[in-house]
Write an enzyme that holds these catalytic residues in place. Sequence first.
Site, PDB file in Angstrom:
ATOM      1  N   PHE A  28       0.825  -1.212   0.000  1.00 62.95           N
ATOM      2  CA  PHE A  28       0.000   0.000   0.000  1.00 62.95           C
ATOM      3  C   PHE A  28       0.859   1.262   0.000  1.00 62.95           C
ATOM      4  O   PHE A  28       0.784   2.089  -0.920  1.00 62.95           O
ATOM      5  CB  PHE A  28      -0.922  -0.053   1.225  1.00 62.95           C
ATOM      6  CG  PHE A  28      -1.563   1.251   1.618  1.00 62.95           C
ATOM      7  CD1 PHE A  28      -2.308   1.978   0.710  1.00 62.95           C
ATOM      8  CD2 PHE A  28      -1.427   1.736   2.917  1.00 62.95           C
ATOM      9  CE1 PHE A  28      -2.912   3.181   1.076  1.00 62.95           C
ATOM     10  CE2 PHE A  28      -2.025   2.924   3.296  1.00 62.95           C
ATOM     11  CZ  PHE A  28      -2.761   3.652   2.377  1.00 62.95           C
ATOM     12  N   ASP A  49       9.980  -6.860  -3.657  1.00 64.97           N
ATOM     13  CA  ASP A  49       8.795  -7.392  -2.976  1.00 64.97           C
ATOM     14  C   ASP A  49       8.512  -8.789  -3.502  1.00 64.97           C
ATOM     15  O   ASP A  49       9.073  -9.213  -4.515  1.00 64.97           O
ATOM     16  CB  ASP A  49       7.571  -6.489  -3.196  1.00 64.97           C
ATOM     17  CG  ASP A  49       6.618  -6.497  -1.992  1.00 64.97           C
ATOM     18  OD1 ASP A  49       6.424  -7.588  -1.404  1.00 64.97           O
ATOM     19  OD2 ASP A  49       6.076  -5.440  -1.638  1.00 64.97           O
ATOM     20  N   LEU A  96       9.991  -1.002   4.086  1.00 66.98           N
ATOM     21  CA  LEU A  96       8.559  -0.989   4.379  1.00 66.98           C
ATOM     22  C   LEU A  96       8.033  -2.372   4.749  1.00 66.98           C
ATOM     23  O   LEU A  96       6.860  -2.506   5.113  1.00 66.98           O
ATOM     24  CB  LEU A  96       7.782  -0.495   3.147  1.00 66.98           C
ATOM     25  CG  LEU A  96       7.984   0.964   2.745  1.00 66.98           C
ATOM     26  CD1 LEU A  96       7.728   1.140   1.250  1.00 66.98           C
ATOM     27  CD2 LEU A  96       7.068   1.858   3.539  1.00 66.98           C
ATOM     28  N   ARG A 182      -0.947  -9.377  21.665  1.00 71.61           N
ATOM     29  CA  ARG A 182      -1.220  -8.274  20.759  1.00 71.61           C
ATOM     30  C   ARG A 182      -0.019  -7.316  20.696  1.00 71.61           C
ATOM     31  O   ARG A 182       0.201  -6.645  19.694  1.00 71.61           O
ATOM     32  CB  ARG A 182      -2.462  -7.529  21.255  1.00 71.61           C
ATOM     33  CG  ARG A 182      -2.914  -6.410  20.355  1.00 71.61           C
ATOM     34  CD  ARG A 182      -2.645  -5.058  20.966  1.00 71.61           C
ATOM     35  NE  ARG A 182      -3.399  -4.035  20.255  1.00 71.61           N
ATOM     36  CZ  ARG A 182      -3.017  -3.479  19.116  1.00 71.61           C
ATOM     37  NH1 ARG A 182      -1.902  -3.865  18.550  1.00 71.61           N
ATOM     38  NH2 ARG A 182      -3.745  -2.541  18.542  1.00 71.61           N
ATOM     39  N   TYR A 185       3.828  -7.230  18.087  1.00 69.76           N
ATOM     40  CA  TYR A 185       4.178  -6.331  16.982  1.00 69.76           C
ATOM     41  C   TYR A 185       4.895  -5.091  17.492  1.00 69.76           C
ATOM     42  O   TYR A 185       5.979  -4.735  17.013  1.00 69.76           O
ATOM     43  CB  TYR A 185       2.892  -5.953  16.238  1.00 69.76           C
ATOM     44  CG  TYR A 185       3.043  -4.904  15.170  1.00 69.76           C
ATOM     45  CD1 TYR A 185       3.755  -5.165  14.002  1.00 69.76           C
ATOM     46  CD2 TYR A 185       2.416  -3.659  15.290  1.00 69.76           C
ATOM     47  CE1 TYR A 185       3.867  -4.211  13.000  1.00 69.76           C
ATOM     48  CE2 TYR A 185       2.516  -2.703  14.298  1.00 69.76           C
ATOM     49  CZ  TYR A 185       3.242  -2.983  13.148  1.00 69.76           C
ATOM     50  OH  TYR A 185       3.344  -2.033  12.164  1.00 69.76           O
ATOM     51  N   VAL A 253     -15.478  -3.462  17.642  1.00 73.29           N
ATOM     52  CA  VAL A 253     -14.810  -4.245  18.680  1.00 73.29           C
ATOM     53  C   VAL A 253     -14.892  -3.498  20.018  1.00 73.29           C
ATOM     54  O   VAL A 253     -14.486  -2.340  20.117  1.00 73.29           O
ATOM     55  CB  VAL A 253     -13.347  -4.518  18.300  1.00 73.29           C
ATOM     56  CG1 VAL A 253     -12.627  -5.236  19.428  1.00 73.29           C
ATOM     57  CG2 VAL A 253     -13.278  -5.341  17.015  1.00 73.29           C
ATOM     58  N   TYR A 335      -5.828 -10.447  23.092  1.00 73.60           N
ATOM     59  CA  TYR A 335      -5.898  -9.112  22.489  1.00 73.60           C
ATOM     60  C   TYR A 335      -5.956  -8.048  23.576  1.00 73.60           C
ATOM     61  O   TYR A 335      -6.512  -8.241  24.643  1.00 73.60           O
ATOM     62  CB  TYR A 335      -7.125  -8.976  21.574  1.00 73.60           C
ATOM     63  CG  TYR A 335      -7.100  -7.700  20.779  1.00 73.60           C
ATOM     64  CD1 TYR A 335      -6.255  -7.572  19.674  1.00 73.60           C
ATOM     65  CD2 TYR A 335      -7.880  -6.606  21.134  1.00 73.60           C
ATOM     66  CE1 TYR A 335      -6.189  -6.397  18.958  1.00 73.60           C
ATOM     67  CE2 TYR A 335      -7.818  -5.422  20.420  1.00 73.60           C
ATOM     68  CZ  TYR A 335      -6.973  -5.332  19.328  1.00 73.60           C
ATOM     69  OH  TYR A 335      -6.901  -4.155  18.627  1.00 73.60           O
TER      70      TYR A 335
END
Length: 390
Positions: A28, A49, A96, A182, A185, A253, A335
């Site tokens: 993106f 990529d 990226l 969660r 990352y 959520v 989460y």
Amino acid sequence: MADASVRLDLDGRPIKPMTICMIGAGGFIGSHLCEKILLETPHKILALDVYNDKIKHLLEPESQTGADRIQFHRLNIKHDSRLEGLIKMADLTINLAAICTPADYNTRPLDTIYSNFIDALPVVKYCSENNKRLIHFSTCEVYGKTIGSFLPKDSPLRQDPAYYVLKEDASPCIFGSIEKQRWSYACAKQLIERLIYAEGAENGLEFTIVRPFNWIGPRMDFIPGIDGPSEGVPRVLACFSNNLLRRQPLKLVDGGQSQRTFIYIKDAIEAVLLMIENPTRANGHIFNVGNPHNEVTVRQLAEMMTEVYAKVSGEAALEEPTVDVSSKEFYGEGYDDSDKRIPDMTIINQQLGWNPKTSLWDLLESTLTYQHRTYAEAIKQAVAKPVASS
């Protein structure tokens, strides 16, 4: 008097054409950055990529956007011996590559950690060893939770910007407990930031770190079952777009109470080009890139998207456009979330003179117009298939 065709940096110096090794060019952000570079600069791109679907239009020989200045190299940086050679060929490397979808953080924590830390190590190493400048894309997630989120809900300090506005050089990085995967990352991204910073301090690596705050626009993520896995869960805008396209209620959520800011991809890419072409102002800095004026709760975002999509599609909104779901039901065990993410823009404004321009309504209108034009017919056909076969 300088030649009018010579492009100048922010300090009035001529900008020399450069070769840019862009890892993750087919995604993106990469697709929009490639477009910007080819349309407005003389720079060359080595585009790396696994996929090139989103930049295919730039690679066609008849492309009007400088197809002779972009080379696509299909490779996975995990295990490809060509990586160091391509970095050596370039003046600047932009990384990226990442797994950056919240649904994956606690369901695929190992992949998330490897993708965002382990796989990035060779890129940092090769840039440092070969004296190549690096622009590394991190995330606003490295800030974790705000200080204000630990205050009592009725505390007036919750309204004090000192407790929730996120500053690159001052705000702490506060994560949840280890069992809340969660944060896998955010931790991986923070650790690679610290490694890059240390390489700069000890070995002289020229670097810039970018912390994106919810960049939004055409070609973002995927629509499940159309150009991505049917069971896939993209980020919030693509999730909501998928629901709108399929005329399904938008899933909120935990009530959609989290607050976020959103910035138009074209505004954000302007900031990145300034970083590319002004190394003396950008080197050694971490930059928030977001739009603090576009702050909404996720529930408000859903309401706005429902209204905008009705306008661009000509279809009336559902009588009950949203439905509440728990985070456990939507994301699975482990989460966790942050209450607010509002970027402080002082450093990027001082160093690069950059400010975002596009309102939330306008960026949603542009993005949803693209989503409707690109996906509406394909979704109608996909939905009709089971009926036709019965």
